[in-house]
Design a protein around this motif. Structure first.
Motif, PDB file in Angstrom:
ATOM      1  N   VAL A 181      -2.467  -4.997  -1.714  1.00 19.62           N
ATOM      2  CA  VAL A 181      -2.713  -5.065  -0.276  1.00 19.62           C
ATOM      3  C   VAL A 181      -3.258  -3.720   0.185  1.00 19.62           C
ATOM      4  N   ALA A 182      -4.392  -3.750   0.896  1.00 19.36           N
ATOM      5  CA  ALA A 182      -5.012  -2.531   1.415  1.00 19.36           C
ATOM      6  C   ALA A 182      -4.201  -1.985   2.582  1.00 19.36           C
ATOM      7  N   ASP A 183      -4.543  -0.781   3.032  1.00 20.89           N
ATOM      8  CA  ASP A 183      -3.787  -0.145   4.114  1.00 20.89           C
ATOM      9  C   ASP A 183      -3.865  -0.887   5.432  1.00 20.89           C
ATOM     10  N   ASP A 184      -4.904  -1.707   5.616  1.00 21.07           N
ATOM     11  CA  ASP A 184      -5.046  -2.480   6.853  1.00 21.07           C
ATOM     12  C   ASP A 184      -4.420  -3.871   6.745  1.00 21.07           C
ATOM     13  N   GLY A 185      -3.739  -4.155   5.621  1.00 25.73           N
ATOM     14  CA  GLY A 185      -3.081  -5.441   5.430  1.00 25.73           C
ATOM     15  C   GLY A 185      -3.936  -6.484   4.742  1.00 25.73           C
ATOM     16  N   GLU A 186      -5.211  -6.173   4.457  1.00 29.47           N
ATOM     17  CA  GLU A 186      -6.091  -7.130   3.795  1.00 29.47           C
ATOM     18  C   GLU A 186      -5.670  -7.306   2.337  1.00 29.47           C
ATOM     19  N   HIS A 187      -5.600  -8.550   1.902  1.00 24.00           N
ATOM     20  CA  HIS A 187      -5.261  -8.846   0.512  1.00 24.00           C
ATOM     21  C   HIS A 187      -6.488  -8.588  -0.353  1.00 24.00           C
ATOM     22  N   VAL A 188      -6.330  -7.746  -1.354  1.00 24.44           N
ATOM     23  CA  VAL A 188      -7.425  -7.340  -2.226  1.00 24.44           C
ATOM     24  C   VAL A 188      -7.530  -8.268  -3.425  1.00 24.44           C
ATOM     25  N   GLY A 189      -6.419  -8.728  -3.927  1.00 30.02           N
ATOM     26  CA  GLY A 189      -6.373  -9.561  -5.124  1.00 30.02           C
ATOM     27  C   GLY A 189      -5.119  -9.234  -5.902  1.00 30.02           C
ATOM     28  N   LYS A 190      -5.116  -9.559  -7.176  1.00 28.34           N
ATOM     29  CA  LYS A 190      -3.987  -9.237  -8.042  1.00 28.34           C
ATOM     30  C   LYS A 190      -4.441  -8.269  -9.121  1.00 28.34           C
ATOM     31  N   THR A 191      -3.521  -7.467  -9.608  1.00 31.76           N
ATOM     32  CA  THR A 191      -3.828  -6.535 -10.689  1.00 31.76           C
ATOM     33  C   THR A 191      -3.975  -7.331 -11.977  1.00 31.76           C
ATOM     34  N   ASP A 192      -5.182  -7.341 -12.520  1.00 30.76           N
ATOM     35  CA  ASP A 192      -5.453  -8.093 -13.735  1.00 30.76           C
ATOM     36  C   ASP A 192      -5.368  -7.230 -14.983  1.00 30.76           C
ATOM     37  N   ASP A 193      -5.560  -5.927 -14.845  1.00 32.18           N
ATOM     38  CA  ASP A 193      -5.511  -5.034 -15.988  1.00 32.18           C
ATOM     39  C   ASP A 193      -5.304  -3.616 -15.474  1.00 32.18           C
ATOM     40  N   VAL A 194      -4.964  -2.701 -16.368  1.00 33.73           N
ATOM     41  CA  VAL A 194      -4.821  -1.297 -16.016  1.00 33.73           C
ATOM     42  C   VAL A 194      -5.685  -0.468 -16.957  1.00 33.73           C
ATOM     43  N   GLU A 195      -6.099   0.673 -16.470  1.00 37.23           N
ATOM     44  CA  GLU A 195      -6.930   1.587 -17.258  1.00 37.23           C
ATOM     45  C   GLU A 195      -6.110   2.836 -17.552  1.00 37.23           C
TER      46      GLU A 195
END
Length: 130
Positions: A23-37
């Protein structure tokens, strides 16, 4: 997994990070974490440097025939030219639990495949715009 003496606790990435809503700082849903780097230097412990999200990040995690099919479909339906996942630097993460909260607005290109499918597929179904 051993405890990190500097932190005093175990951080399980598979439990606390992967497949969690971002979730972004403005409350917008960005998606789900699919992988990490990760990145690492010789003699140092690996460090998580970014979260990867979007359909392009999920494809490589799926193995076998389903994974190949996923990548083939993605290559044909991708709403923009490159097939790189959306990369969120770890410095933009404010907290991981229970959702991953960012201290920044949603990154450009996030949820692009979902928006494209909504406009070009779901939006064409009769009655979908109600």
């Amino acid at each position: 997994m051993p405890k990190d003496p500097a932190r005093g606790s175990v951080f399980r990435i598979g439990f606390a990070v992967l497949d969690r809503q971002i979730v972004a700082d403005d409350g917008e849903h960005v998606g789900k974490t699919d992988d990490v780097e990760f990145s690492w230097n010789e003699g140092e412990a690996p460090a998580m440097t970014a979260l990867l999200t979007d359909t392009a990040a999920l494809g490589p995690r799926i193995t076998g025939r389903l994974g190949r099919m996923w990548r083939a479909v993605l290559a044909r339906l991708r709403p923009f030219d490159h097939d790189e996942p959306v990369r969120i630097p770890i410095g933009d993460v404010e907290a991981f639990s229970p959702t991953t909260r960012l201290s920044t607005p949603a990154p450009e290109g996030s949820r692009a495949a979902e928006k494209w499918l909504g406009d070009n597929v779901v939006g064409r179904i009769p009655g979908a715009r109600r």
